[in-house]
Design an enzyme around this catalytic site. Structure first.
Site, PDB file in Angstrom:
ATOM      1  N   LYS A 192       1.092  -1.079  -0.247  1.00 56.27           N
ATOM      2  CA  LYS A 192      -0.357  -0.254  -0.135  1.00 56.27           C
ATOM      3  C   LYS A 192       0.774   1.395  -0.290  1.00 56.27           C
ATOM      4  O   LYS A 192       1.502   1.367   0.535  1.00 56.27           O
ATOM      5  CB  LYS A 192      -0.808  -0.572   1.236  1.00 56.27           C
ATOM      6  CG  LYS A 192      -2.172   0.981   1.050  1.00 56.27           C
ATOM      7  CD  LYS A 192      -2.409   1.606   2.232  1.00 56.27           C
ATOM      8  CE  LYS A 192      -2.130   2.503   2.901  1.00 56.27           C
ATOM      9  NZ  LYS A 192      -2.294   3.854   2.545  1.00 56.27           N
ATOM     10  N   GLY A 244       7.258   5.295   8.021  1.00 55.12           N
ATOM     11  CA  GLY A 244       6.405   6.054   8.578  1.00 55.12           C
ATOM     12  C   GLY A 244       7.150   6.738   9.142  1.00 55.12           C
ATOM     13  O   GLY A 244       7.960   6.781  10.378  1.00 55.12           O
ATOM     14  N   SER A 245       5.618   7.637   9.509  1.00 54.86           N
ATOM     15  CA  SER A 245       5.501   8.640  12.044  1.00 54.86           C
ATOM     16  C   SER A 245       6.052   8.057  12.310  1.00 54.86           C
ATOM     17  O   SER A 245       5.238   6.562  12.856  1.00 54.86           O
ATOM     18  CB  SER A 245       4.188   9.229  11.983  1.00 54.86           C
ATOM     19  OG  SER A 245       3.269   9.340  12.141  1.00 54.86           O
ATOM     20  N   THR A 246       6.404   8.349  13.763  1.00 56.53           N
ATOM     21  CA  THR A 246       6.986   7.549  15.246  1.00 56.53           C
ATOM     22  C   THR A 246       5.174   7.533  15.467  1.00 56.53           C
ATOM     23  O   THR A 246       4.908   6.260  15.870  1.00 56.53           O
ATOM     24  CB  THR A 246       7.980   8.090  15.997  1.00 56.53           C
ATOM     25  OG1 THR A 246       9.076   8.243  15.305  1.00 56.53           O
ATOM     26  CG2 THR A 246       7.728   7.163  17.211  1.00 56.53           C
ATOM     27  N   GLY A 249       4.035   3.878  13.920  1.00 55.52           N
ATOM     28  CA  GLY A 249       3.781   3.419  14.057  1.00 55.52           C
ATOM     29  C   GLY A 249       4.174   2.690  15.108  1.00 55.52           C
ATOM     30  O   GLY A 249       4.211   1.091  15.184  1.00 55.52           O
ATOM     31  N   GLU A 266      10.890   2.563  10.042  1.00 55.02           N
ATOM     32  CA  GLU A 266      11.674   2.600  10.303  1.00 55.02           C
ATOM     33  C   GLU A 266      10.667   3.661  10.570  1.00 55.02           C
ATOM     34  O   GLU A 266       9.994   4.311   9.437  1.00 55.02           O
ATOM     35  CB  GLU A 266      11.887   2.661   8.607  1.00 55.02           C
ATOM     36  CG  GLU A 266      13.547   3.401   8.720  1.00 55.02           C
ATOM     37  CD  GLU A 266      13.171   4.471   8.376  1.00 55.02           C
ATOM     38  OE1 GLU A 266      12.917   5.349   8.703  1.00 55.02           O
ATOM     39  OE2 GLU A 266      13.149   4.746   6.616  1.00 55.02           O
ATOM     40  N   CYS A 300      14.110  11.196   6.748  1.00 55.42           N
ATOM     41  CA  CYS A 300      13.849  10.624   7.530  1.00 55.42           C
ATOM     42  C   CYS A 300      15.651  10.958   8.077  1.00 55.42           C
ATOM     43  O   CYS A 300      15.131  10.977   9.646  1.00 55.42           O
ATOM     44  CB  CYS A 300      13.419   9.352   7.616  1.00 55.42           C
ATOM     45  SG  CYS A 300      14.451   7.904   6.671  1.00 55.42           S
ATOM     46  N   GLU A 402      11.251  16.042  15.049  1.00 51.87           N
ATOM     47  CA  GLU A 402      11.258  16.233  13.718  1.00 51.87           C
ATOM     48  C   GLU A 402      10.150  17.059  13.143  1.00 51.87           C
ATOM     49  O   GLU A 402       9.404  16.798  13.184  1.00 51.87           O
ATOM     50  CB  GLU A 402      10.785  14.832  13.532  1.00 51.87           C
ATOM     51  CG  GLU A 402      11.330  14.641  11.989  1.00 51.87           C
ATOM     52  CD  GLU A 402      10.973  12.860  11.485  1.00 51.87           C
ATOM     53  OE1 GLU A 402      11.737  12.455  11.025  1.00 51.87           O
ATOM     54  OE2 GLU A 402       9.684  12.886  11.689  1.00 51.87           O
TER      55      GLU A 402
END
Length: 502
Positions: A192, A244-246, A249, A266, A300, A402
């Site tokens: 996706k 993607g984003s924390t 995640g 990641e 990133c 970030e």
């Protein structure tokens, strides 16, 4: 008269714009979901494409196809060397689609064409690298018992059906780094892409199909984050890989943990570049954009915090300011453009909030520090002026969080111990840099940075070396043989030594 940017886009002929299908069981098939997701050019604000917003039924169909291909199809049962031949053919097919892939990528997320023109070659290189690891999978691994009573045959089996979810900043290569090792391992996949960048990945799927990969091995659905959640939790899925984003995640990790499902994550970063007192600032200026503001800051691992020694702080600020101010901002389809737009209106808003925070907390913008106002058809684009903040303190928001945009923060340190402490004072641990003339001293500092990857005087991804984050930057690794191992399940078969050959 049509503006230059709009004229450039009107002249493009791209293979995919408004599409109705998803790739399931070896074919482009009509989606079950009736909704649509628009694709918007962030440089102009134009809607230029759309894709189906998939349903749970679409995920069921894709996962079912992948499950059948894994359980009863030929792919997991081929010798690794045979699967490697497919990877090499995929690589060739990707390179044949290089122009369309680059242009589609740039229209989707605003990556400067000078950046996206390298996507096909890099993706092909990833496929070719993992093809070289076929011998590792096929090698006999027999380990004697320490007591001498027998031996164990260690098998490296594919983990199964994998859900692969990629972000919008590098939509091709951050998917391929999952897809290539999964395929070599013998897994089947459901992919996706991120909602803003759903079209460029179709060219990778076309490459897979043209290479003759059996039906059901590779499937792709499109849709919102809701669809990704359905993939993560699907009962036919055996493993998840996400970039993607924390915050997202963490949700995926929670779901995977409840299901005891292996996951590779990641995630975000807030990396630092430590400038040692003997650093060559001219050389640093030559790699600054690539290492600290690549892809308009939407990368990133880049080191968006520069830690400068007090004795050379003014020099570092001047070098960074001059270098960033000299980078051309404009139409990402122009090969001379260095800095494009933020990839989405939401990301533009986020970056501008961080810029405002920097001003409010007392940081000094030496260049940029505001939204960019561009003409020529770019008036409605999501442009932020590339920004350098000096006089940044560790407690400031722009120093801790970030940003994912074209914003550098320059902090001052007294002594190397303080520099290392500053580099390690975030919750992340993804990248990092050390600039210095003495390679031994620079390596000693790099060893003390608590991060998954650190560069000395430059930063780049090495397909053969593991890349992964620590702490809030993720779980597991990609790239290298370690990235392949993430798609394997191990089995030990114990036997008496006399049973060899049975």
């Amino acid at each position: 008269m049509t503006s230059p940017a709009l004229a450039a886009r009107a002249a493009l002929t791209l293979p995919y714009t408004h599409v109705e299908s998803m790739f399931i069981d070896g074919n482009w098939v009509a989606a079950d979901g009736a909704g649509r997701n628009q694709v918007t050019d962030p440089a102009t604000g134009q809607v230029w494409g759309s894709v189906p917003d998939g349903s749970d039924t679409d995920v069921d169909n894709a996962a079912g196809a992948a499950r059948r291909a894994f359980d009863t199809g030929p792919w997991p049962r081929l010798a690794p060397e045979e699967r490697a031949k497919y990877l090499l053919r995929i690589a060739d097919e990707v390179e044949r689609r290089a122009d369309a892939l680059a242009l589609t990528n740039t229209r989707e997320n605003g990556s400067p064409i000078a950046e996206s023109r390298g996507a096909a070659a890099n993706a092909a290189g990833i496929f070719r690298y993992f093809a070289t690891l076929a011998g590792y999978l096929g090698r006999e691994d027999v380990r004697p018992f320490p007591s001498g009573v027998g031996e164990s045959v260690v098998r490296r089996d594919p983990v199964g059906v994998c859900a692969l979810i990629a972000p919008w900043n590098f939509p091709i290569n951050l998917m391929v780094i999952k897809l290539a090792p999964a395929l070599l391992a013998g897994c089947t996949v459901v992919m996706k892409p991120a909602s803003p960048t759903p079209l460029s990945l179709r060219l990778i799927v076309d490459s897979v199909a043209a290479a003759g990969v059996p039906a059901g091995v590779v499937n792709m659905v499109t849709g919102s984050g809701r669809l990704g959640d359905a993939m993560v939790r699907h009962p036919l899925v055996d493993k998840v890989a996400f970039t993607g984003s924390t915050p997202v995640g963490r949700k995926i990790a929670s779901a995977a943990g409840a299901l005891l499902r292996p996951v590779t994550l990641e995630l975000g970063g807030k990396s630092s570049a430590i400038v040692l007192p003997d650093a060559d600032l001219d050389a640093m200026g030559g790699v600054l954009v690539r290492s600290c503001m690549r892809n308009t800051g939407q990368t990133c691992y880049i080191s968006t915090r520069i830690l400068a020694p007090a004795s050379r702080y003014g020099e570092v600020v001047d070098m960074a300011t001059t270098t960033i101010a000299a980078g051309r901002q404009g139409d990402p389809l122009d090969p001379a453009t260095v800095f494009g737009p933020a990839a989405t209106p939401a990301q533009f808003k986020t970056v501008m909030e961080y810029v405002a925070s920097g001003h409010a907390e007392g940081a000094r913008a030496t260049t940029g520090g505001r939204a960019a106002v561009l003409g020529g058809g770019l008036e409605n684009g999501c442009f932020v002026e590339p920004t350098v903040f000096a006089d940044v303190e560790p407690a400031m928001k722009i120093s801790r969080e970030e940003i994912f945009g074209p914003v550098l923060s320059i902090l001052k340190y007294d002594g190397i111990e303080e520099a290392i402490a500053l580099a390690n004072n975030t919750g992340f641990g993804l990248g990092g840099l050390v600039f210095g003339a003495d390679p031994t001293a620079a390596l000693a500092v790099a060893d003390r940075i608590d991060s998954g990857s650190v560069g000395i005087n430059f930063f780049a991804s090495n397909h053969s070396a593991p890349f992964g984050g620590r702490h809030d930057s993720g779980l597991g690794t990609e790239y290298g043989i370690e990235g392949l191992n993430a798609y394997l399940s191990y089995k030990s078969i114990h036997r008496r030594a006399s049973a060899r050959g049975v």
